[in-house]
Design a protein around this motif. Sequence first.
Motif, mmCIF file in Angstrom:
data_model
loop_
_atom_site.group_PDB
_atom_site.id
_atom_site.type_symbol
_atom_site.label_atom_id
_atom_site.label_comp_id
_atom_site.label_asym_id
_atom_site.label_seq_id
_atom_site.Cartn_x
_atom_site.Cartn_y
_atom_site.Cartn_z
ATOM 1 N N VAL A 1 15.023 -26.611 -2.729
ATOM 2 C CA VAL A 1 14.323 -26.248 -3.953
ATOM 3 C C VAL A 1 15.080 -25.067 -4.552
ATOM 4 O O VAL A 1 15.274 -24.057 -3.884
ATOM 5 N N THR A 2 15.529 -25.193 -5.797
ATOM 6 C CA THR A 2 16.283 -24.121 -6.422
ATOM 7 C C THR A 2 15.722 -23.791 -7.797
ATOM 8 O O THR A 2 15.219 -24.669 -8.503
ATOM 9 N N ALA A 3 15.815 -22.510 -8.155
ATOM 10 C CA ALA A 3 15.451 -22.058 -9.496
ATOM 11 C C ALA A 3 16.697 -21.726 -10.305
ATOM 12 O O ALA A 3 16.601 -21.133 -11.371
ATOM 13 N N ASN A 4 17.856 -22.131 -9.797
ATOM 14 C CA ASN A 4 19.141 -21.681 -10.319
ATOM 15 C C ASN A 4 19.642 -22.610 -11.431
ATOM 16 O O ASN A 4 20.316 -23.601 -11.174
ATOM 17 N N LYS A 5 19.332 -22.252 -12.671
ATOM 18 C CA LYS A 5 19.697 -23.107 -13.811
ATOM 19 C C LYS A 5 21.209 -23.230 -13.978
ATOM 20 O O LYS A 5 21.723 -24.299 -14.307
ATOM 21 N N ALA A 6 21.937 -22.122 -13.762
ATOM 22 C CA ALA A 6 23.389 -22.174 -13.937
ATOM 23 C C ALA A 6 24.019 -23.116 -12.926
ATOM 24 O O ALA A 6 24.928 -23.890 -13.253
ATOM 25 N N LEU A 7 23.543 -23.067 -11.693
ATOM 26 C CA LEU A 7 24.053 -23.954 -10.647
ATOM 27 C C LEU A 7 23.771 -25.412 -10.973
ATOM 28 O O LEU A 7 24.658 -26.271 -10.887
ATOM 29 N N VAL A 8 22.532 -25.720 -11.350
ATOM 30 C CA VAL A 8 22.159 -27.104 -11.639
ATOM 31 C C VAL A 8 22.907 -27.619 -12.865
ATOM 32 O O VAL A 8 23.385 -28.758 -12.898
ATOM 33 N N ALA A 9 23.033 -26.771 -13.899
ATOM 34 C CA ALA A 9 23.731 -27.189 -15.120
ATOM 35 C C ALA A 9 25.198 -27.497 -14.852
ATOM 36 O O ALA A 9 25.776 -28.407 -15.445
ATOM 37 N N ALA A 10 25.813 -26.740 -13.936
ATOM 38 C CA ALA A 10 27.244 -26.915 -13.664
ATOM 39 C C ALA A 10 27.521 -28.023 -12.656
ATOM 40 O O ALA A 10 28.560 -28.696 -12.731
ATOM 41 N N HIS A 11 26.606 -28.233 -11.691
ATOM 42 C CA HIS A 11 26.930 -29.110 -10.559
ATOM 43 C C HIS A 11 25.808 -30.082 -10.190
ATOM 44 O O HIS A 11 25.716 -30.500 -9.039
ATOM 45 N N ALA A 12 24.955 -30.436 -11.141
ATOM 46 C CA ALA A 12 23.796 -31.281 -10.834
ATOM 47 C C ALA A 12 24.186 -32.574 -10.139
ATOM 48 O O ALA A 12 23.574 -32.964 -9.135
ATOM 49 N N ASN A 13 25.184 -33.256 -10.650
ATOM 50 C CA ASN A 13 25.514 -34.574 -10.103
ATOM 51 C C ASN A 13 26.136 -34.476 -8.715
ATOM 52 O O ASN A 13 25.861 -35.313 -7.842
ATOM 53 N N GLU A 14 26.939 -33.453 -8.489
ATOM 54 C CA GLU A 14 27.511 -33.236 -7.162
ATOM 55 C C GLU A 14 26.407 -32.946 -6.151
ATOM 56 O O GLU A 14 26.414 -33.473 -5.025
ATOM 57 N N LEU A 15 25.459 -32.111 -6.540
ATOM 58 C CA LEU A 15 24.346 -31.780 -5.646
ATOM 59 C C LEU A 15 23.487 -33.011 -5.364
ATOM 60 O O LEU A 15 23.057 -33.245 -4.233
ATOM 61 N N GLN A 16 23.213 -33.798 -6.412
ATOM 62 C CA GLN A 16 22.390 -34.993 -6.216
ATOM 63 C C GLN A 16 23.083 -36.017 -5.317
ATOM 64 O O GLN A 16 22.440 -36.673 -4.495
ATOM 65 N N GLU A 17 24.396 -36.144 -5.453
ATOM 66 C CA GLU A 17 25.135 -37.064 -4.579
ATOM 67 C C GLU A 17 25.034 -36.630 -3.120
ATOM 68 O O GLU A 17 24.874 -37.472 -2.220
ATOM 69 N N ALA A 18 25.099 -35.314 -2.885
ATOM 70 C CA ALA A 18 24.968 -34.812 -1.515
ATOM 71 C C ALA A 18 23.573 -35.096 -0.974
ATOM 72 O O ALA A 18 23.403 -35.479 0.194
ATOM 73 N N ALA A 19 22.561 -34.905 -1.818
ATOM 74 C CA ALA A 19 21.183 -35.187 -1.399
ATOM 75 C C ALA A 19 21.009 -36.671 -1.098
ATOM 76 O O ALA A 19 20.391 -37.055 -0.088
ATOM 77 N N ASP A 20 21.552 -37.519 -1.948
ATOM 78 C CA ASP A 20 21.423 -38.965 -1.745
ATOM 79 C C ASP A 20 22.109 -39.407 -0.455
ATOM 80 O O ASP A 20 21.610 -40.287 0.262
ATOM 81 N N SER A 21 23.252 -38.804 -0.168
ATOM 82 C CA SER A 21 24.007 -39.210 1.022
ATOM 83 C C SER A 21 23.259 -38.898 2.311
ATOM 84 O O SER A 21 23.342 -39.643 3.286
ATOM 85 N N SER A 22 22.520 -37.781 2.319
ATOM 86 C CA SER A 22 21.837 -37.361 3.550
ATOM 87 C C SER A 22 20.362 -37.753 3.581
ATOM 88 O O SER A 22 19.704 -37.605 4.605
ATOM 89 N N GLY A 23 19.850 -38.215 2.452
ATOM 90 C CA GLY A 23 18.434 -38.558 2.385
ATOM 91 C C GLY A 23 17.524 -37.379 2.150
ATOM 92 O O GLY A 23 16.310 -37.451 2.352
ATOM 93 N N ALA A 24 18.095 -36.244 1.708
ATOM 94 C CA ALA A 24 17.297 -35.045 1.438
ATOM 95 C C ALA A 24 16.800 -35.050 -0.001
ATOM 96 O O ALA A 24 17.250 -35.843 -0.834
ATOM 97 N N ASP A 25 15.883 -34.146 -0.293
ATOM 98 C CA ASP A 25 15.378 -33.969 -1.647
ATOM 99 C C ASP A 25 16.072 -32.790 -2.326
ATOM 100 O O ASP A 25 16.414 -31.793 -1.679
ATOM 101 N N LEU A 26 16.237 -32.905 -3.651
ATOM 102 C CA LEU A 26 16.728 -31.804 -4.472
ATOM 103 C C LEU A 26 15.736 -31.597 -5.608
ATOM 104 O O LEU A 26 15.542 -32.485 -6.440
ATOM 105 N N PHE A 27 15.081 -30.440 -5.630
ATOM 106 C CA PHE A 27 14.085 -30.109 -6.653
ATOM 107 C C PHE A 27 14.542 -28.880 -7.435
ATOM 108 O O PHE A 27 15.083 -27.936 -6.844
ATOM 109 N N PHE A 28 14.254 -28.851 -8.758
ATOM 110 C CA PHE A 28 14.695 -27.706 -9.569
ATOM 111 C C PHE A 28 13.813 -27.499 -10.802
ATOM 112 O O PHE A 28 14.292 -27.150 -11.877
#
Length: 442
Positions: A112-139
Amino acid sequence: MADQNNNATGSGNHTVGVALLGMGTVGREVLRILGEAETDFTARIGGRLEVRGIAVSDLSRPREGVDPALLTDDAMGLATRDDIDLVIEVIGGIDYPRTVVLAALKAGKSVVTANKALVAAHANELQEAADSSGADLFFEAAVAAAIPVVGPLRRSLAGDKVNVVMGIVNGTTNFILDAMDKRGASYDEMLAEATELGYAEADPSADVDGYDAASKAAILANLAFHSPVSFDDVHCEGIRNITADDIAAARSANCTIKLLAICERLVDDNGAESISARVYPALVPRDHPLATVSESFNAIFVIAEHAGRLMFYGNGAGGAPTASAVLGDVVAAARNVVHGGRAPGMSTYANLPIADFGQVRTRYHVDMTVQDRPGVLAEVASTFSANGVSIKTVRQEEGDDSARLVVITHHATERDLEETVDALKNLDAVKNVRSVIRMEGN
């Protein structure tokens, strides 16, 4: 993931190990609320939340009410520990949080992140990592703090087609512009007051130059249009050049000025779709819902094909409101840890291209000083027409040896309007173009 021996699914006996990364204003509020409402969180989740570590940058700093044994300056080590199921990231910044969050997601930890700059810059990379491991990504907290808009775009409107997301997503600039409108004060005066009240940082660039809003626009466009949109794809202008005269001119047009984040689905003459994501100050009619958003409040206006017009309004900043959004995501992520399942991720299946900003169409408020002589209005009107820009209204105010001419256009492209303004500046009849401000919401 969590120790399955702890898991009596749905019984309330499951313990979810939590890592808190960051103990600034938001982190302190998250920890406080977790402690005060522990029983409620257990009931809502079906299991107990246990903060097992807190990453801070300075271990020597005293932190009243916090068990020193929980503190560490090794965020990476904490986020990937075996006894951690859920990571809350409220550090801020991009590069270091990206490394830590990616490692946590790859290790199967929900984030769970409140980091808008991080999500705006790397949302798809983070989501791919979450999908690969079966984890959740919330923002949810990354956009407009306590205002629930990420969740509705990811879930409630997943069965609809969103065409426009437009809103006020920065409280500092809204406070400044609202006060300029109500008091007739200058930008510098209101920036100083915003700084004194704590709305603006010592370096206000992220707010007043529009960068904060642009990060949020990238996130909203990504979600709304199921396409990859990053901060660099957002056209960005701030409010530093807005004057008291601009505010007065807006009032004369029965408008107010707001810094808007606009995410729009565009369709060309051949039916091809593209995306425009942009941030700039714009005139908004006073009868539009966004015009009534005052002080440091935020509001986001959504137009969907079947749901129609929706508006989300509330506190868009501050420790407690942001912590509220963080904890809403924590409950959802922790429930998935306890009961199984995953939240919907970010889908980029549509992969729509980013539109050339020059092709974006809107209306314009062009304020200029001209010679006070016969024929000037005809010359000005001819210049607009020659560049493909149609005039809707003209207002003229006489001066001592010159006149003020305010032109409001019909919808035109950015490129045509820019060429019009360049041509106006070369007219002998035009002494200067005082300002050009876009008009939205009508």
